[in-house]
Motif scaffolding. Structure first.
Motif, PDB file in Angstrom:
ATOM      1  N   GLY A  41       0.817  -1.212   0.000  1.00  0.00           N
ATOM      2  CA  GLY A  41       0.000   0.000   0.000  1.00  0.00           C
ATOM      3  C   GLY A  41       0.853   1.265   0.000  1.00  0.00           C
ATOM      4  O   GLY A  41       0.534   2.234  -0.670  1.00  0.00           O
ATOM      5  N   MET A  42       1.946   1.240   0.756  1.00  0.00           N
ATOM      6  CA  MET A  42       2.860   2.391   0.801  1.00  0.00           C
ATOM      7  C   MET A  42       3.437   2.657  -0.593  1.00  0.00           C
ATOM      8  O   MET A  42       3.519   3.806  -1.033  1.00  0.00           O
ATOM      9  CB  MET A  42       3.992   2.096   1.797  1.00  0.00           C
ATOM     10  CG  MET A  42       4.998   3.219   1.934  1.00  0.00           C
ATOM     11  SD  MET A  42       4.266   4.689   2.634  1.00  0.00           S
ATOM     12  CE  MET A  42       5.596   5.267   3.644  1.00  0.00           C
ATOM     13  N   HIS A  43       3.801   1.588  -1.292  1.00  0.00           N
ATOM     14  CA  HIS A  43       4.314   1.744  -2.647  1.00  0.00           C
ATOM     15  C   HIS A  43       3.237   2.310  -3.572  1.00  0.00           C
ATOM     16  O   HIS A  43       3.489   3.231  -4.350  1.00  0.00           O
ATOM     17  CB  HIS A  43       4.838   0.400  -3.158  1.00  0.00           C
ATOM     18  CG  HIS A  43       5.359   0.452  -4.566  1.00  0.00           C
ATOM     19  ND1 HIS A  43       4.561   0.206  -5.645  1.00  0.00           N
ATOM     20  CD2 HIS A  43       6.578   0.747  -5.055  1.00  0.00           C
ATOM     21  CE1 HIS A  43       5.276   0.331  -6.744  1.00  0.00           C
ATOM     22  NE2 HIS A  43       6.510   0.671  -6.422  1.00  0.00           N
ATOM     23  N   GLY A  44       2.009   1.767  -3.436  1.00  0.00           N
ATOM     24  CA  GLY A  44       0.898   2.243  -4.265  1.00  0.00           C
ATOM     25  C   GLY A  44       0.605   3.716  -4.024  1.00  0.00           C
ATOM     26  O   GLY A  44       0.322   4.470  -4.953  1.00  0.00           O
ATOM     27  N   LEU A  45       0.713   4.130  -2.762  1.00  0.00           N
ATOM     28  CA  LEU A  45       0.503   5.532  -2.398  1.00  0.00           C
ATOM     29  C   LEU A  45       1.554   6.413  -3.077  1.00  0.00           C
ATOM     30  O   LEU A  45       1.242   7.490  -3.601  1.00  0.00           O
ATOM     31  CB  LEU A  45       0.605   5.665  -0.877  1.00  0.00           C
ATOM     32  CG  LEU A  45      -0.003   6.897  -0.237  1.00  0.00           C
ATOM     33  CD1 LEU A  45      -1.501   6.935  -0.468  1.00  0.00           C
ATOM     34  CD2 LEU A  45       0.295   6.921   1.258  1.00  0.00           C
ATOM     35  N   HIS A  46       2.791   5.949  -3.090  1.00  0.00           N
ATOM     36  CA  HIS A  46       3.863   6.690  -3.754  1.00  0.00           C
ATOM     37  C   HIS A  46       3.575   6.843  -5.252  1.00  0.00           C
ATOM     38  O   HIS A  46       3.762   7.911  -5.813  1.00  0.00           O
ATOM     39  CB  HIS A  46       5.205   5.987  -3.578  1.00  0.00           C
ATOM     40  CG  HIS A  46       5.916   6.344  -2.306  1.00  0.00           C
ATOM     41  ND1 HIS A  46       5.551   5.853  -1.090  1.00  0.00           N
ATOM     42  CD2 HIS A  46       6.975   7.161  -2.069  1.00  0.00           C
ATOM     43  CE1 HIS A  46       6.347   6.341  -0.166  1.00  0.00           C
ATOM     44  NE2 HIS A  46       7.222   7.141  -0.721  1.00  0.00           N
ATOM     45  N   VAL A  47       3.131   5.740  -5.882  1.00  0.00           N
ATOM     46  CA  VAL A  47       2.832   5.803  -7.318  1.00  0.00           C
ATOM     47  C   VAL A  47       1.692   6.789  -7.567  1.00  0.00           C
ATOM     48  O   VAL A  47       1.748   7.590  -8.502  1.00  0.00           O
ATOM     49  CB  VAL A  47       2.491   4.405  -7.874  1.00  0.00           C
ATOM     50  CG1 VAL A  47       2.129   4.483  -9.350  1.00  0.00           C
ATOM     51  CG2 VAL A  47       3.659   3.448  -7.688  1.00  0.00           C
ATOM     52  N   THR A  48       0.671   6.757  -6.692  1.00  0.00           N
ATOM     53  CA  THR A  48      -0.467   7.670  -6.842  1.00  0.00           C
ATOM     54  C   THR A  48      -0.024   9.130  -6.735  1.00  0.00           C
ATOM     55  O   THR A  48      -0.424   9.971  -7.549  1.00  0.00           O
ATOM     56  CB  THR A  48      -1.531   7.370  -5.765  1.00  0.00           C
ATOM     57  OG1 THR A  48      -1.767   5.969  -5.750  1.00  0.00           O
ATOM     58  CG2 THR A  48      -2.818   8.102  -6.046  1.00  0.00           C
ATOM     59  N   LEU A  49       0.823   9.416  -5.719  1.00  0.00           N
ATOM     60  CA  LEU A  49       1.331  10.787  -5.578  1.00  0.00           C
ATOM     61  C   LEU A  49       2.168  11.183  -6.792  1.00  0.00           C
ATOM     62  O   LEU A  49       2.106  12.319  -7.256  1.00  0.00           O
ATOM     63  CB  LEU A  49       2.156  10.914  -4.296  1.00  0.00           C
ATOM     64  CG  LEU A  49       1.337  10.880  -2.999  1.00  0.00           C
ATOM     65  CD1 LEU A  49       2.256  10.862  -1.786  1.00  0.00           C
ATOM     66  CD2 LEU A  49       0.406  12.079  -2.927  1.00  0.00           C
ATOM     67  N   GLY A  50       2.945  10.234  -7.324  1.00  0.00           N
ATOM     68  CA  GLY A  50       3.735  10.486  -8.525  1.00  0.00           C
ATOM     69  C   GLY A  50       2.845  10.847  -9.707  1.00  0.00           C
ATOM     70  O   GLY A  50       3.171  11.729 -10.503  1.00  0.00           O
ATOM     71  N   LEU A  51       1.690  10.159  -9.811  1.00  0.00           N
ATOM     72  CA  LEU A  51       0.745  10.446 -10.899  1.00  0.00           C
ATOM     73  C   LEU A  51       0.188  11.863 -10.771  1.00  0.00           C
ATOM     74  O   LEU A  51       0.075  12.588 -11.770  1.00  0.00           O
ATOM     75  CB  LEU A  51      -0.399   9.427 -10.888  1.00  0.00           C
ATOM     76  CG  LEU A  51      -0.061   8.015 -11.365  1.00  0.00           C
ATOM     77  CD1 LEU A  51      -1.249   7.091 -11.150  1.00  0.00           C
ATOM     78  CD2 LEU A  51       0.341   8.018 -12.828  1.00  0.00           C
ATOM     79  N   LEU A  52      -0.172  12.250  -9.524  1.00  0.00           N
ATOM     80  CA  LEU A  52      -0.681  13.605  -9.290  1.00  0.00           C
ATOM     81  C   LEU A  52       0.364  14.648  -9.694  1.00  0.00           C
ATOM     82  O   LEU A  52       0.070  15.619 -10.398  1.00  0.00           O
ATOM     83  CB  LEU A  52      -1.010  13.782  -7.803  1.00  0.00           C
ATOM     84  CG  LEU A  52      -2.410  13.403  -7.348  1.00  0.00           C
ATOM     85  CD1 LEU A  52      -2.543  13.583  -5.848  1.00  0.00           C
ATOM     86  CD2 LEU A  52      -3.438  14.266  -8.079  1.00  0.00           C
ATOM     87  N   TRP A  53       1.588  14.424  -9.239  1.00  0.00           N
ATOM     88  CA  TRP A  53       2.705  15.318  -9.562  1.00  0.00           C
ATOM     89  C   TRP A  53       2.838  15.434 -11.081  1.00  0.00           C
ATOM     90  O   TRP A  53       3.023  16.525 -11.635  1.00  0.00           O
ATOM     91  CB  TRP A  53       3.975  14.729  -8.915  1.00  0.00           C
ATOM     92  CG  TRP A  53       5.212  15.562  -9.017  1.00  0.00           C
ATOM     93  CD1 TRP A  53       5.338  16.792  -9.571  1.00  0.00           C
ATOM     94  CD2 TRP A  53       6.511  15.206  -8.548  1.00  0.00           C
ATOM     95  NE1 TRP A  53       6.636  17.227  -9.464  1.00  0.00           N
ATOM     96  CE2 TRP A  53       7.372  16.273  -8.842  1.00  0.00           C
ATOM     97  CE3 TRP A  53       7.037  14.064  -7.910  1.00  0.00           C
ATOM     98  CZ2 TRP A  53       8.727  16.243  -8.529  1.00  0.00           C
ATOM     99  CZ3 TRP A  53       8.378  14.040  -7.589  1.00  0.00           C
ATOM    100  CH2 TRP A  53       9.210  15.124  -7.901  1.00  0.00           C
ATOM    101  N   MET A  54       2.711  14.285 -11.767  1.00  0.00           N
ATOM    102  CA  MET A  54       2.857  14.269 -13.222  1.00  0.00           C
ATOM    103  C   MET A  54       1.778  15.105 -13.894  1.00  0.00           C
ATOM    104  O   MET A  54       2.055  15.846 -14.845  1.00  0.00           O
ATOM    105  CB  MET A  54       2.810  12.820 -13.705  1.00  0.00           C
ATOM    106  CG  MET A  54       3.541  12.575 -14.998  1.00  0.00           C
ATOM    107  SD  MET A  54       3.523  10.844 -15.423  1.00  0.00           S
ATOM    108  CE  MET A  54       4.658  10.172 -14.249  1.00  0.00           C
ATOM    109  N   VAL A  55       0.541  15.017 -13.383  1.00  0.00           N
ATOM    110  CA  VAL A  55      -0.559  15.802 -13.958  1.00  0.00           C
ATOM    111  C   VAL A  55      -0.241  17.294 -13.850  1.00  0.00           C
ATOM    112  O   VAL A  55      -0.327  18.043 -14.828  1.00  0.00           O
ATOM    113  CB  VAL A  55      -1.897  15.491 -13.242  1.00  0.00           C
ATOM    114  CG1 VAL A  55      -2.972  16.489 -13.649  1.00  0.00           C
ATOM    115  CG2 VAL A  55      -2.347  14.081 -13.566  1.00  0.00           C
TER     116      VAL A  55
END
Lengths: 116, 187
Positions: free
Chosen positions: B125-139
């Motif tokens: 879940g911690m890894h998934g959270l990081h990927v999600t934040l990365g996606l937001l940053w990318m947007v």
């Protein structure tokens, strides 16, 4: 060679190595080529290989410029901290498991109960 | 990007972030056998599914590399196109992971089921959270680049995002190996 072409090659090499390591590890586990300790060693070896390949070809670790050297210094420090945390935790917890085997756990609980 | 202090600062953040993951890996390694009568990894994990997740994330770390390379040679359209591909791959990865989590929870194997599942959900879940934040940053950064182009203000930001994404795939190598492959072997 142009800088960009060189970088593209570096990425393609990284991708091929990472892909090969992933597919090989997955095939070894799911096709039951061999089992037991040899399988674990092979899978962990492939993970470490892929880790190094991605660190070198994707993160650009080991680049010979000033910031590259400092990146590497911090990276090595991180690895040593992780080795201490993970290795130390596993060591202490396996000791705890050993020292608190069921009969001793019961004895411990009884001791605590008698105190009140 | 030679000798960029901002990117180097971000690199130090990544290395300390890796220590958080190290602690979560240690927790998982200690607790993964404590299933409390519930299912272990061998029963629970869907290997072709985990393999697909791995390949998707690996493809995205390659495309983000191409995006950052386009950024550094000031090719705005090319960079945006590769970031878009990375975003789609990353979003697919997160969707698959959320699907996996909700399947586990729906079958009564949520994080409260056993020590094994608590540590599994914490780590993955911690890894998934990081990927999600990365996606937001990318947007956000894609909007910024498409409106204002690449300038000295967002250049180090773009390079940091690239490093962040590569870092997340490196963490995933170990999740795939230690959680899924070792789970399938039954250790």
């Amino acid at each position: 060679m142009r800088k960009e072409t060189k970088e593209t090659y570096s990425y393609i090499i990284g991708l091929v190595l990472a892909l090969a390591a992933t597919v090989l590890a997955y095939a070894l586990v799911t096709r039951h080529v061999f089992s037991g300790e040899a399988l674990v060693v092979a899978v962990v070896g492939l993970a470490v290989f892929q880790f190094v390949a991605q660190a070198v070809f994707f993160l650009g670790l080991g680049n010979r410029n000033r910031s590259g050297t400092w990146n590497l210094v911090v990276f090595i420090f991180m690895i040593s901290v992780i080795v201490i945390i993970v290795g130390g935790s596993l060591w202490i917890m396996s000791n705890l498991n050993y020292l608190m085997a069921p009969s001793q756990v019961n004895g411990y609980i009884n001791n605590q109960m008698n105190m009140f | 990007m030679k000798d960029d202090k901002t990117v180097f600062g971000f690199w130090i953040f990544l290395m300390s972030d890796a220590i958080i993951f190290g602690a979560l890996f240690a927790t998982y390694a200690i607790l993964h056998g404590n299933t409390f009568g519930g299912p272990g990894g061998k029963v629970l994990f869907d290997m072709p599914f985990a393999f697909a997740e791995t390949i998707i994330l690996l493809a995205s770390t390659f495309t983000v590399g191409l995006a950052v390379m386009a950024v550094n040679s000031a090719k705005v359209k090319k960079a945006l196109a590769w970031f878009a591909v990375t975003f789609v791959l990353g979003a697919t990865f997160v969707t698959l992971e959320i699907g996996e989590f909700s399947r586990f929870i729906a079958s009564g194997n949520g994080p409260q089921r056993s020590g094994f599942l608590s540590s599994y959900f914490a780590l993955v879940g911690m890894h998934g959270l990081h990927v999600t934040l990365g996606l937001l940053w990318m947007v956000f950064i894609m909007i910024q680049v498409s409106r204002r182009g690449i300038n000295k203000f967002n250049l180090s930001n773009l390079n940091s995002l690239g490093l962040f994404w590569h870092f997340l795939d490196i963490i995933w190598i170990f999740i795939f190996t230690i959680v899924y492959l070792m789970g399938a072997i039954g250790i």
